[in-house]
Design a protein around this motif. Structure first.
Motif, PDB file in Angstrom:
ATOM      1  N   ARG A  22       0.825  -1.214   0.000  1.00  0.00           N
ATOM      2  CA  ARG A  22       0.000   0.000   0.000  1.00  0.00           C
ATOM      3  C   ARG A  22       0.855   1.258   0.000  1.00  0.00           C
ATOM      4  O   ARG A  22       0.496   2.268  -0.616  1.00  0.00           O
ATOM      5  CB  ARG A  22      -0.910   0.022   1.224  1.00  0.00           C
ATOM      6  CG  ARG A  22      -2.077  -0.952   1.176  1.00  0.00           C
ATOM      7  CD  ARG A  22      -2.875  -0.892   2.459  1.00  0.00           C
ATOM      8  NE  ARG A  22      -3.546   0.381   2.626  1.00  0.00           N
ATOM      9  CZ  ARG A  22      -3.966   0.879   3.775  1.00  0.00           C
ATOM     10  NH1 ARG A  22      -3.749   0.200   4.897  1.00  0.00           N
ATOM     11  NH2 ARG A  22      -4.594   2.038   3.839  1.00  0.00           N
ATOM     12  N   LYS A  23       2.001   1.194   0.671  1.00  0.00           N
ATOM     13  CA  LYS A  23       2.873   2.371   0.715  1.00  0.00           C
ATOM     14  C   LYS A  23       3.515   2.650  -0.641  1.00  0.00           C
ATOM     15  O   LYS A  23       3.726   3.792  -1.026  1.00  0.00           O
ATOM     16  CB  LYS A  23       3.977   2.171   1.767  1.00  0.00           C
ATOM     17  CG  LYS A  23       3.513   2.359   3.207  1.00  0.00           C
ATOM     18  CD  LYS A  23       4.675   2.184   4.169  1.00  0.00           C
ATOM     19  CE  LYS A  23       4.230   2.432   5.602  1.00  0.00           C
ATOM     20  NZ  LYS A  23       3.897   3.865   5.821  1.00  0.00           N
ATOM     21  N   ILE A  24       3.822   1.575  -1.372  1.00  0.00           N
ATOM     22  CA  ILE A  24       4.458   1.732  -2.678  1.00  0.00           C
ATOM     23  C   ILE A  24       3.456   2.198  -3.731  1.00  0.00           C
ATOM     24  O   ILE A  24       3.680   3.137  -4.491  1.00  0.00           O
ATOM     25  CB  ILE A  24       5.110   0.413  -3.126  1.00  0.00           C
ATOM     26  CG1 ILE A  24       6.229   0.017  -2.146  1.00  0.00           C
ATOM     27  CG2 ILE A  24       5.664   0.526  -4.545  1.00  0.00           C
ATOM     28  CD1 ILE A  24       7.362   1.000  -2.069  1.00  0.00           C
ATOM     29  N   ASP A  25       2.326   1.517  -3.779  1.00  0.00           N
ATOM     30  CA  ASP A  25       1.298   1.841  -4.778  1.00  0.00           C
ATOM     31  C   ASP A  25      -0.011   1.201  -4.338  1.00  0.00           C
ATOM     32  O   ASP A  25      -0.158  -0.016  -4.402  1.00  0.00           O
ATOM     33  CB  ASP A  25       1.698   1.301  -6.157  1.00  0.00           C
ATOM     34  CG  ASP A  25       0.765   1.782  -7.268  1.00  0.00           C
ATOM     35  OD1 ASP A  25      -0.329   2.300  -6.940  1.00  0.00           O
ATOM     36  OD2 ASP A  25       1.122   1.640  -8.445  1.00  0.00           O
ATOM     37  N   PRO A  26      -0.963   2.004  -3.885  1.00  0.00           N
ATOM     38  CA  PRO A  26      -2.228   1.434  -3.409  1.00  0.00           C
ATOM     39  C   PRO A  26      -3.139   0.947  -4.529  1.00  0.00           C
ATOM     40  O   PRO A  26      -4.182   0.357  -4.257  1.00  0.00           O
ATOM     41  CB  PRO A  26      -2.871   2.612  -2.660  1.00  0.00           C
ATOM     42  CG  PRO A  26      -2.323   3.819  -3.351  1.00  0.00           C
ATOM     43  CD  PRO A  26      -0.906   3.457  -3.734  1.00  0.00           C
ATOM     44  N   VAL A  27      -2.749   1.174  -5.782  1.00  0.00           N
ATOM     45  CA  VAL A  27      -3.605   0.772  -6.905  1.00  0.00           C
ATOM     46  C   VAL A  27      -2.817  -0.104  -7.878  1.00  0.00           C
ATOM     47  O   VAL A  27      -2.002   0.377  -8.655  1.00  0.00           O
ATOM     48  CB  VAL A  27      -4.166   1.999  -7.653  1.00  0.00           C
ATOM     49  CG1 VAL A  27      -5.072   1.531  -8.795  1.00  0.00           C
ATOM     50  CG2 VAL A  27      -4.931   2.910  -6.712  1.00  0.00           C
ATOM     51  N   PHE A  28      -3.036  -1.410  -7.821  1.00  0.00           N
ATOM     52  CA  PHE A  28      -2.501  -2.352  -8.798  1.00  0.00           C
ATOM     53  C   PHE A  28      -3.686  -2.958  -9.540  1.00  0.00           C
ATOM     54  O   PHE A  28      -4.707  -3.280  -8.935  1.00  0.00           O
ATOM     55  CB  PHE A  28      -1.707  -3.472  -8.114  1.00  0.00           C
ATOM     56  CG  PHE A  28      -0.368  -3.044  -7.578  1.00  0.00           C
ATOM     57  CD1 PHE A  28       0.720  -2.919  -8.424  1.00  0.00           C
ATOM     58  CD2 PHE A  28      -0.203  -2.778  -6.221  1.00  0.00           C
ATOM     59  CE1 PHE A  28       1.959  -2.525  -7.930  1.00  0.00           C
ATOM     60  CE2 PHE A  28       1.020  -2.386  -5.727  1.00  0.00           C
ATOM     61  CZ  PHE A  28       2.109  -2.261  -6.572  1.00  0.00           C
ATOM     62  N   ASP A  29      -3.526  -3.124 -10.856  1.00  0.00           N
ATOM     63  CA  ASP A  29      -4.610  -3.746 -11.628  1.00  0.00           C
ATOM     64  C   ASP A  29      -4.665  -5.247 -11.372  1.00  0.00           C
ATOM     65  O   ASP A  29      -5.749  -5.838 -11.310  1.00  0.00           O
ATOM     66  CB  ASP A  29      -4.397  -3.490 -13.125  1.00  0.00           C
ATOM     67  CG  ASP A  29      -4.431  -2.004 -13.458  1.00  0.00           C
ATOM     68  OD1 ASP A  29      -5.440  -1.352 -13.117  1.00  0.00           O
ATOM     69  OD2 ASP A  29      -3.453  -1.502 -14.048  1.00  0.00           O
TER      70      ASP A  29
END
Length: 209
Positions: free
Chosen positions: A84-91
């Motif tokens: 979540r800290k790196i990127d809260p939105v992954f496809d």
């Protein structure tokens, strides 16, 4: 969880209500950044958890780690919050179909991402349309996926959750292969050694060298 701490003990140490800690650890609710950092910091510094992990790793007992539900809960929580800290939105969340896939499934559920499951031959799913060979010769590994619409994948971001049963040195090869299919790919290892020096890998729980 009771193998290490009761929720009452955690509540007292972290000043977070027992019910909230239970929902966080079990993946029912996402914690605030403040609560997440407090829980991660506590487990990372816990001599009970670190010593237990250290003993298992020192004798190569990966099977005991992946069959320990309490430990998998902790690794899943920490891995999710690091992602979540790196990127809260992954496809997409890409996982391998082994017992540690629980961690990737937890991340996918909480981040509301689609799941692509890889199988290691001979356990190839019917209709697999993408097989990736990683490494060379005796150290090679083939992962087969059911990945429809490759053109769409190339416009998507994905997180590959490195299985606990697969040596971490494979991760770089995994990423280089998956980059051919995804617009953006990140690697998350739920369990890393502290001597790992690779900014391309998101590490969950970090053990001593």
């Amino acid at each position: 969880m009771h193998k290490f701490y009761t929720y009452k003990e955690l509540s007292k140490k972290l000043s977070i209500p027992q019910s909230m800690i239970s929902r966080y650890i079990r993946g029912h609710n996402l914690p605030s950044e403040y609560h997440a950092d407090a829980i991660i910091d506590f487990f990372m510094k816990s001599s009970i958890v670190r010593d237990y992990l250290g003993k298992l790793l020192s004798r190569g007992a990966i099977d005991e780690i992946v069959s320990d539900n309490d430990l998998l809960e902790i690794l899943a929580f920490i891995s999710l919050e690091k992602a979540r800290k790196i990127d809260p939105v992954f496809d997409y969340i890409v996982i391998i179909n082994d017992i540690s896939s629980f961690i990737g499934l937890r991340i996918a559920s909480q981040l509301r991402a689609k799941v692509i499951v890889g199988f290691i031959p001979p356990l190839v799913p019917p209709g697999a349309d993408l097989c990736i060979t990683i490494g060379q010769y005796i150290n090679s590994l083939t992962i087969c996926l059911k990945a429809r619409n490759i053109g769409k994948l190339r416009r998507s971001s994905a997180l590959f959750v490195h299985p606990l049963t697969l040596p971490l040195e494979y991760s770089i090869h995994v990423k280089s292969k998956l980059m051919d299919f995804f617009g953006n790919i990140r690697i998350l290892a739920p369990l890393c050694n502290s001597n790992l020096d690779d900014e391309k890998i998101i590490c969950g729980f970090i053990t001593e060298s």
